[in-house]
Write a protein that holds these residues in place. Sequence first.
Motif, PDB file in Angstrom:
ATOM      1  N   GLN A 253      -7.263  -2.383   0.166  1.00 22.87           N
ATOM      2  CA  GLN A 253      -6.374  -3.366   0.771  1.00 22.87           C
ATOM      3  C   GLN A 253      -7.107  -4.646   1.172  1.00 22.87           C
ATOM      4  O   GLN A 253      -6.537  -5.733   1.142  1.00 22.87           O
TER       5      GLN A 253
ATOM      6  N   PRO B 203       0.801  -1.235   0.000  1.00 20.69           N
ATOM      7  CA  PRO B 203       0.000   0.000   0.000  1.00 20.69           C
ATOM      8  C   PRO B 203       0.828   1.277   0.000  1.00 20.69           C
ATOM      9  O   PRO B 203       0.316   2.347  -0.362  1.00 20.69           O
TER      10      PRO B 203
ATOM     11  N   THR C 299      -5.401   3.607  -7.187  1.00 21.35           N
ATOM     12  CA  THR C 299      -5.310   3.018  -5.855  1.00 21.35           C
ATOM     13  C   THR C 299      -6.099   1.710  -5.833  1.00 21.35           C
ATOM     14  O   THR C 299      -6.865   1.406  -6.756  1.00 21.35           O
TER      15      THR C 299
END
Length: 234
Positions: free
Chosen positions: A120, A64, A117
């Motif tokens: 997660q 990340p 992006t």
Amino acid sequence: MKPLIGITSDLDENGETFLKADYSRAILRAGGLPVVLPAGLEDIDEICDRIDGLLLTGGEDVNPLLFGEEPKHQLGKIAPERDDMEMALAKCAVGKDMPVLGICRGHQILNVALGGTIYQHIYTDLEGPLLQHKQQADRNYPTHTVVVEKGSRLSNYVEGKEVLVNSLHHQAVHDVPKPLVVTGKAKDGIIEALESTEHKFVMSVQWHPEALSNLGDKTSLRLFGGLVEASRKQ
């Protein structure tokens, strides 16, 4: 001449290059010549000059830090050396308008490399009921459907408006940067496919067509055929 397709690889617990044979078999079946690229940043520019197409493969979670976030508790194993290589290769290939196909982790890496992006862990990052995206069935079998965007490049490989896919992930694409656009979603809204509007063949899918192609899945065979055909030197 058959086009040379570079295939990114993983590292096993001993630090040795590792890659499921399904990826190379899919490229061979489609008429390309596969070459396995070991993880590492050595000679990225020369590798990028030598290959005709790039296949970004599945594997561990994406770090990340690459998209400006700190690691959450649910983050799985990461492979920083592999992250660095694939980010560099993806940027180089897209910059040269080289054909690129991203699969699962590769789908996410392509998105991050171009400025996007990812979630997660979808089961804590998203609200509402989600499908089972880490299936319990064998990887060679599809377990849910993806709705394909009409008029997309992906739609050329799919019979009808939906495609059955296998699913082996807990991370997923979040913010999508230009020139990428979403071309497929699961029925819970998870982004399952991307493609570039500015390149001849830059595509990615969240599922594993290399496994489905073992059973003769037509969409999977056409997808790899599209990569190989786009990689042929004119």
